[in-house]
Scaffold this active site. Structure first.
Site, mmCIF file in Angstrom:
data_model
loop_
_atom_site.group_PDB
_atom_site.id
_atom_site.type_symbol
_atom_site.label_atom_id
_atom_site.label_comp_id
_atom_site.label_asym_id
_atom_site.label_seq_id
_atom_site.Cartn_x
_atom_site.Cartn_y
_atom_site.Cartn_z
ATOM 1 N N ARG A 1 0.850 -1.185 0.000
ATOM 2 C CA ARG A 1 0.000 0.000 0.000
ATOM 3 C C ARG A 1 0.892 1.244 0.000
ATOM 4 N NH1 ARG A 1 -1.957 -3.594 3.968
ATOM 5 N NH2 ARG A 1 -4.063 -4.404 3.560
ATOM 6 N N HIS B 1 -3.989 1.776 -5.929
ATOM 7 C CA HIS B 1 -4.405 0.444 -5.505
ATOM 8 C C HIS B 1 -4.473 -0.526 -6.683
ATOM 9 C CE1 HIS B 1 -5.235 -0.813 -1.476
ATOM 10 N NE2 HIS B 1 -6.216 -1.613 -1.859
ATOM 11 N N ARG C 1 -1.581 -2.839 -6.653
ATOM 12 C CA ARG C 1 -1.740 -3.922 -5.669
ATOM 13 C C ARG C 1 -2.639 -5.022 -6.244
ATOM 14 N NH1 ARG C 1 -1.501 -5.017 -0.083
ATOM 15 N NH2 ARG C 1 -3.470 -5.648 0.889
ATOM 16 N N TYR D 1 -10.870 -12.271 -5.537
ATOM 17 C CA TYR D 1 -10.012 -12.803 -6.585
ATOM 18 C C TYR D 1 -10.432 -14.194 -7.030
ATOM 19 C CZ TYR D 1 -7.190 -8.807 -5.403
ATOM 20 O OH TYR D 1 -6.770 -7.515 -5.169
#
Length: 318
Positions: free
Chosen positions: A169, A263, A266, A298
């Site tokens: 992050r 983000h 990430r 995911y």
């Protein structure tokens, strides 16, 4: 609770100055959020932003008088805010921010139940939206953009590699210390993370090379132990999470990629892990999620279609 909530300046009284009333009110509320709720600076900033907009819309440059705030005012505020950005996340943030503030005012003795009653919880289905990941071509464009950066290209390149290769992050990148890197073992230690724990992650070769290149050739002299420090005034001071986000935003702009936030890097890291066969538990561990539920988004990815998305893990033969 051992601390008493201090009521704001007497409602209806004048303290002079246009925005002074709102600033005083927000200062009292911030103290409550910090000392009694224990919220982080980032969470407090979000809560204060919602309340600031509400108070300025209703009271303008006048005294903050909760007795003058009625349900229609709250409805109108929500309608105006959602008209600017009608997204589930914005609606949820507005509802949570208003409820927290009204809870505070209730503890101060104000009758705010009619106001709270008009704040409905927006429908926000968990795991409804797939993460936005960069394609392999977009990743190449992003990394190549630092060749054209006019200032501090090594710094920006190393930051982006930390996000892409480690899934860090912005705040975690900003908090990295020189001593957190074990160059011989090839690991990086993360401290004071969002999940309030310490994690040790493998340091990919290309990420380590990017960090070493920045430290040796571009990092200004500094007494700070932070890896990333400000290259301009206050020169040598540790970078902030906001500074990291700006570097990434400017890289998107240079590369011509529609801005999708830091983000997305990430998410790209996570998609690469899934496509290479990592289990959701392994992804959760590397992303440092506090709950496996967060990682389940995911599970919806069509991994055969992700063949064009991931890059090989830096340092691997594949």
């Amino acid at each position: 609770m051992s601390r008493d909530i201090q009521s704001p300046a007497p409602v209806g009284s004048s303290t002079g100055g246009s925005i002074r009333h709102i600033d005083d009110e927000l200062q009292h509320y911030d103290t409550y959020l910090r000392d009694l709720r224990g919220l982080s600076p980032g969470s407090r900033r979000n809560r204060l932003g919602v309340v600031r907009r509400l108070l300025r819309q209703k009271f303008g440059d006048g005294v903050v008088d909760m007795a003058r705030l009625d349900p229609d005012d709250v409805r109108q505020f929500l309608a105006d805010q959602l008209a600017e950005r009608r997204t589930p996340s914005n609606a949820s943030g507005l509802a949570a921010g208003l409820r927290n503030y009204l809870r505070y005012r209730s503890m101060c003795g104000d009758a705010v139940s009619p106001l709270a009653a008009v704040i409905s919880s927006p429908a926000h289905w968990k795991l409804a939206v797939l993460p936005r990941a960069l394609t392999v071509e977009e990743v190449k464009q992003l990394l190549s953009s630092f060749r054209f950066a006019s200032r501090w290209p090594r710094r920006g390149y190393a930051m982006v590699r930390c996000a892409l290769d480690l899934g860090l992050r912005s705040g975690e990148i900003a908090r990295l210390k020189i001593d957190d890197i074990d160059w011989q073992a090839g690991t990086v230690t993360l401290r004071n993370t969002k999940s309030f724990r310490q994690d040790i992650l493998p340091l990919p070769v290309e990420t380590g090379q990017a960090l070493a290149d920045y430290l040796q050739h571009e990092r200004p002299p500094s007494a700070s132990s932070a890896i990333f420090v400000s290259p301009r005034a206050p020169r040598g001071e540790p970078c902030t999470a906001e500074a990291v986000r700006k570097v990434i935003k400017h890289a998107y702009r240079r590369s011509g990629i529609p801005h999708s936030g830091s983000h997305a890097l990430r998410h790209t890291f996570a998609c690469r892990l899934v496509e290479h066969g990592s289990s959701l538990k392994e992804v959760a561990d590397l992303l440092r999620h506090r709950s496996l539920t967060t990682t389940q988004i995911y599970a919806k990815l069509d991994t055969p279609q992700l063949a064009t998305v991931p890059l090989p893990w830096p340092g691997s033969e594949s």
